[in-house]
Design an enzyme around this catalytic site. Sequence first.
Site, PDB file in Angstrom:
ATOM      1  N   GLU A 195       0.857  -1.081   0.047  1.00  0.00           N
ATOM      2  CA  GLU A 195       0.021  -0.040  -0.073  1.00  0.00           C
ATOM      3  C   GLU A 195       0.723   1.079  -0.054  1.00  0.00           C
ATOM      4  OE1 GLU A 195      -3.152   0.360   2.846  1.00  0.00           O
ATOM      5  OE2 GLU A 195      -3.996  -1.646   2.706  1.00  0.00           O
ATOM      6  N   SER A 263       5.063 -20.177  -1.380  1.00  0.00           N
ATOM      7  CA  SER A 263       4.957 -21.683  -1.345  1.00  0.00           C
ATOM      8  C   SER A 263       4.272 -22.222  -2.320  1.00  0.00           C
ATOM      9  CB  SER A 263       4.314 -21.913  -0.163  1.00  0.00           C
ATOM     10  OG  SER A 263       3.229 -21.129   0.424  1.00  0.00           O
ATOM     11  N   ASP A 335      -5.628 -10.067   1.586  1.00  0.00           N
ATOM     12  CA  ASP A 335      -5.496  -8.568   2.014  1.00  0.00           C
ATOM     13  C   ASP A 335      -5.903  -8.450   3.170  1.00  0.00           C
ATOM     14  OD1 ASP A 335      -4.917  -6.086   2.190  1.00  0.00           O
ATOM     15  OD2 ASP A 335      -6.266  -5.360   0.457  1.00  0.00           O
ATOM     16  N   ASP A 338      -4.900  -2.957   6.544  1.00  0.00           N
ATOM     17  CA  ASP A 338      -5.316  -1.823   5.895  1.00  0.00           C
ATOM     18  C   ASP A 338      -4.538  -0.646   6.749  1.00  0.00           C
ATOM     19  OD1 ASP A 338      -6.839  -2.588   3.533  1.00  0.00           O
ATOM     20  OD2 ASP A 338      -8.703  -2.005   4.484  1.00  0.00           O
TER      21      ASP A 338
END
Length: 821
Positions: A195, A263, A335, A338
């Site tokens: 971000e 991975s 995600d 934030d």
Amino acid sequence: MLSITKWVFRLFVGVCVCCIMAVGVLYMFASRSLPDYDADVALSGITAPVEIVRDNANVPHIVGSNDKDVFFGLGYAHAQDRLWQLITMRRTVQGRLSEVFGPETLPIDRVLRRLDLYTLATQSVSVQTRETLAALEAYSAGINARLSQINADALGRGAPELFLFSNQIAPWQPADSIALIKLMALQGTTHLEQEVLRARTSLVLSNERMLDLLPDTPGKGLADLPSFAEVMPQGSTRVYAASTPKPQHPLSPFRPRDLAGASNAWAAAPSRSATGGSLLASDPHLAFSSPSIWYLARLELASGGIIGGTIPGIPLVLMGRSAALGWGLTASYADDQDLVFEQLNPDDPTQYRTPNGFAQFRTRDSIINVKDAPSETLTLRWTENGPVLPPEHYNLGTLMRDGYVAALNWTALSPKDTSMSAGMALMMAKSVQGAADAAQTFIAPSQNLMLADSNGVGMVTIGALPARDARHQTKGRLPSPGWVAQNRWQGILPPEASPRILTPEGGIIGNTNNKVTDAAFPNHVSFTYGDTQRITRWARLMQSRQVHTRDSFIEAQLDTISVTARTILPLIGANLWFTGPPAPAGTPERQRQRALTLLADWNGEMNEHLPEPLIYSAWVKALQTRLIRDELGPLHTEFTHVEPIFLERVYRDIDGAAAWCDVVQSAPLETCEDMARLALDDAIIWINERYGTALESLRWGDVHQATHDHPVLGETPILRHVVNIRQSTSGGDNTLMRGRTSGDPADPFHNVHGAGYRGVYDFADPDSSVFIISTGQSGHPLSRHYDDLGVLWRRGEYIPMSLNLDLARAGATGVTRLLPR
């Protein structure tokens, strides 16, 4: 003259004798901490004898009369072999490294204290299941019993590093193990830095050009987003500031975005198996170290035997198998973070703006004790969105405006973290469905859980996913104003919202950190995933045959073909191959022709013995630098690894991306062919200066060395030759046998991040299952088990994964019997 010569000789001999004696004394003290694996030890904390049978690879097979005693034995074994690693990881998550290492680790401690992970772990102890809490207490008792034994029997402080760093060792507690899971979540996430980088990039690039360089993972999804400047209100700010150094200490858990968790894992149902039994392969990718983060162990629990990879400090087999079930993990790239900017009250800086007016920060003072320096007092601040971060973290200061602070919303910041209990339930599960249900209470880090039992296979994304408002201003891809109601999380999505495939139609399922769902925001999981390249090669290998075997799964794990090289080279070299007359020997043009000739005949195999992988890697790295540095300025140094989608967009001129080829500051209009030719010359000059002009004699493995370095002693003269493990390796950034390069200017192609654990499980013949780790079981440099498995790992070999205790006893290097005191 003769007399002087005699005295010089005597002095020389005396110095040599003193050095030999000093080395002897050091060896004597260091060897005291080598564990005795063949001993009877009376200890408090167990109700009946516990056996720790060490097979010939030093894998402990732990057998006891009840589960608590078995977990006690695991704690004891972890402390025997990895005591330094245990306590260093605990100090990291506690934010207490500076007590041992001084001011150099203060930046790490400052951020960890602000995140307050250890306090959250302590609060999470009360929400564990009764069985999990019993296991945590027994495991802690096992570690503490080993500490007591070390003190009572003067066993060299338990690890040679503790002679150099002799701080007191506090007893282990259940909260310590929960905190280490949170530490793993911190090491594996990338979205905070992503971000910040996206915001900084949006300040210097148009939206179209930013989506070239930092695109969404291909597939359905949002194609446009506001710039950071549009979202945040105007005010004084440092916009285009030069990059500030990130914490580079080897103990830092703040991995660069290109070196976070990754991975591979895949599975085949009986219908796609040559032997009629399910197959599963798993190889998690983490930063290399010596010793490896992974530790192999077998537990004989009341529910049955379990064997696989553990992490010292955590009483879970995180990936492995039982008689009925196999499981592996891949980073989901969900995600789960934030970043928000909180606006301070101009009349009262102890308050910040919320949708309902100004509110008080939650504050607490925290004292960091620093070795050989004054202690430091931090005032920790939390908002309703999360902890306030310092401006130097991930270059946040380049975005900060006067009157604002940055706070982090993150699923791992839960005081009711049940991930440990979920992991414990997973180990006891007997089927794919049972395991998927058991893992629903896992919080962080978010993972893709790959499963196989005797009847079928499946995959489910586990871990908490934030519920965002569909009207979120940046949809979680850029920092957003924290006082805007629609930017705030609306809780956590229900488990059924996570991707789940339990009966794959084709009989094969897999993940290489690639995109897993086409669901629209806010149920999208993520806009950015960790792979768009390896998945292509994996799909081709899986579909190239009707049925698979254990060996075909091993071949896929060790595959070194780069689809990226096969795709990009024809694009960037399209107008360079075999053009023009032969150039005179010794000229740059001749070197360029030699390099192009080698690459033209190359199949994209990143083999350690070939020169082509180095030429290709140096070329595309130089090319990306030439393409972006004029537009980004100092910010271009943040892009340390080649972005394959970016290069492909430029050389296919997708949405006008070929505009990157023109150098903004120059008068001529440069073409993409010009940039490719100039970048190849850059790469050849760099190679010639470092490795000589004989291109045909280059070896990728000499440059792509796996750097299993000791995080503390790895740079110490003389000792570094003892504690570091360096190995020539194949693979690269985008191969299934992934060997992620460092991107560091000094040694950009060192292999620093890859599969520290590999496992392949065959349920037609479970005892033919195999696994390996990248170093050895012991963390003691004087142990023969410090690097013995690393030799096999480097050659692509494995060791058996058997639950047959008689086989372990037959080749045992020792049996430790823990007896109730």
